[in-house]
Design a protein around this motif. Structure first.
Motif, short mmCIF file in Angstrom:
data_model
loop_
_atom_site.label_atom_id
_atom_site.label_comp_id
_atom_site.label_asym_id
_atom_site.label_seq_id
_atom_site.Cartn_x
_atom_site.Cartn_y
_atom_site.Cartn_z
N LEU A 186 5.21 43.99 53.05
CA LEU A 186 5.28 45.11 52.10
C LEU A 186 6.72 45.53 51.82
N ILE A 187 7.55 45.54 52.84
CA ILE A 187 8.96 45.91 52.66
C ILE A 187 9.66 44.88 51.77
N GLN A 188 9.44 43.59 52.04
CA GLN A 188 10.08 42.54 51.25
C GLN A 188 9.54 42.52 49.82
N LEU A 189 8.24 42.77 49.66
CA LEU A 189 7.66 42.87 48.32
C LEU A 189 8.29 44.02 47.56
N ASN A 190 8.44 45.16 48.19
CA ASN A 190 9.06 46.31 47.54
C ASN A 190 10.50 46.01 47.12
N LYS A 191 11.26 45.35 48.01
CA LYS A 191 12.65 45.00 47.67
C LYS A 191 12.71 44.04 46.49
N LEU A 192 11.80 43.06 46.47
CA LEU A 192 11.75 42.11 45.36
C LEU A 192 11.41 42.83 44.05
N LEU A 193 10.40 43.67 44.08
CA LEU A 193 10.01 44.40 42.86
C LEU A 193 11.15 45.31 42.39
N GLN A 194 11.84 45.95 43.33
CA GLN A 194 12.97 46.80 42.95
C GLN A 194 14.06 45.97 42.29
N CYS A 195 14.31 44.77 42.82
CA CYS A 195 15.29 43.85 42.23
C CYS A 195 14.89 43.51 40.79
N ILE A 196 13.61 43.23 40.58
CA ILE A 196 13.12 42.91 39.23
C ILE A 196 13.24 44.11 38.31
N TYR A 197 12.78 45.28 38.77
CA TYR A 197 12.81 46.49 37.94
C TYR A 197 14.23 46.94 37.62
N ASP A 198 15.18 46.66 38.53
CA ASP A 198 16.58 47.03 38.32
C ASP A 198 17.35 45.97 37.52
N GLN A 199 16.61 45.00 36.96
CA GLN A 199 17.21 43.94 36.14
C GLN A 199 18.19 43.06 36.93
N LYS A 200 17.92 42.89 38.24
CA LYS A 200 18.80 42.08 39.07
C LYS A 200 18.18 40.74 39.45
N PHE A 201 16.98 40.45 38.99
CA PHE A 201 16.33 39.19 39.32
C PHE A 201 17.12 38.01 38.77
N ARG A 202 17.84 38.23 37.69
CA ARG A 202 18.66 37.19 37.08
C ARG A 202 19.63 36.56 38.09
N GLU A 203 20.12 37.39 39.03
CA GLU A 203 21.04 36.88 40.06
C GLU A 203 20.36 35.83 40.93
N LEU A 204 19.08 36.01 41.23
CA LEU A 204 18.33 35.04 42.02
C LEU A 204 18.04 33.79 41.19
N GLN A 205 17.71 33.98 39.93
CA GLN A 205 17.45 32.84 39.03
C GLN A 205 18.69 31.96 38.90
N LYS A 206 19.86 32.59 38.82
CA LYS A 206 21.10 31.85 38.60
C LYS A 206 21.38 30.85 39.72
N VAL A 207 20.98 31.19 40.95
CA VAL A 207 21.19 30.29 42.07
C VAL A 207 20.49 28.95 41.80
N LEU A 208 19.28 28.99 41.27
CA LEU A 208 18.54 27.77 40.97
C LEU A 208 19.07 27.09 39.72
N GLU A 209 19.39 27.85 38.72
CA GLU A 209 19.86 27.26 37.47
C GLU A 209 21.21 26.57 37.63
N GLU A 210 22.06 27.09 38.50
CA GLU A 210 23.35 26.45 38.77
C GLU A 210 23.15 25.08 39.41
N ILE A 211 22.15 24.95 40.28
CA ILE A 211 21.84 23.66 40.91
C ILE A 211 21.31 22.69 39.87
N GLU A 212 20.44 23.18 38.98
CA GLU A 212 19.87 22.30 37.94
C GLU A 212 20.95 21.74 37.02
N GLU A 213 21.96 22.56 36.75
CA GLU A 213 23.02 22.15 35.83
C GLU A 213 24.01 21.18 36.46
N SER A 214 24.08 21.16 37.79
CA SER A 214 25.07 20.30 38.45
C SER A 214 24.57 18.88 38.64
#
Length: 161
Positions: A133-161
């Motif tokens: 529940l704590i980790q779910l709440n932190k993830l949802l807060q990340c999404i709601y605060d428009q910070k999920f993009r930072e997590l996406q970028k980690v994967l997208e940088e690997i795909e581009e390399s």
């Protein structure tokens, strides 16, 4: 000679431990493990993906990709990681709560009923329930605060390399 890293997925419902022997480790450090994979069984909706286990955050973020290489959706698992150093083995326990983020940004939380059922059946300890529940709440807060993009970028940088 060092032993090869082994990855395992532990599910509570249904109860199983599966070696992710076909997942290819792309990057690994103390905070993340990034893998590329294909679906275990053929599917029509998506065919492969790339995942990042954020070991320090207790989440796995996966980009599910269609056969035509377009995005199907982002899938986030709440996980607990156990590492057995002498065996070079990671066991990722699925703590049941999941979040799906559609390409249009729609967010859907899944499997909270399974979280309750696993706790009721004693498959999940109260500490694991709290962790989920704590980790779910932190993830949802990340999404709601428009910070999920930072997590996406980690994967997208690997795909581009």
């Amino acid at each position: 000679m060092s032993k090869q890293i082994q990855l395992f997925r532990k599910r509570l419902i249904p109860e199983e431990i599966v070696e992710l022997k076909d997942d290819k480790i792309i990057k690994r450090n103390q905070n993340i493990i990034i893998t590329k994979w294909k679906t275990l069984k053929p599917r029509t909706d998506f065919s492969h993906g790339i995942s990042c286990y954020f070991l320090d955050k207790g989440i796995k973020v996966s980009k599910f990709i269609k056969a035509d290489e377009s995005l199907y959706y982002w899938y986030c698992d709440i996980i607990k990681t156990d590492y057995i150093e002498q065996e070079q083995k990671y066991i990722f326990t699925d703590l049941l709560a999941d979040v799906v983020i559609m390409p249009d940004g729609f967010v859907k939380v899944l499997d909270l009923d399974e979280l309750a059922e696993a706790t009721k059946q004693g498959l999940l300890s109260s500490e694991e329930l709290q962790l989920s529940l704590i980790q779910l709440n932190k993830l949802l807060q990340c999404i709601y605060d428009q910070k999920f993009r930072e997590l996406q970028k980690v994967l997208e940088e690997i795909e581009e390399s």
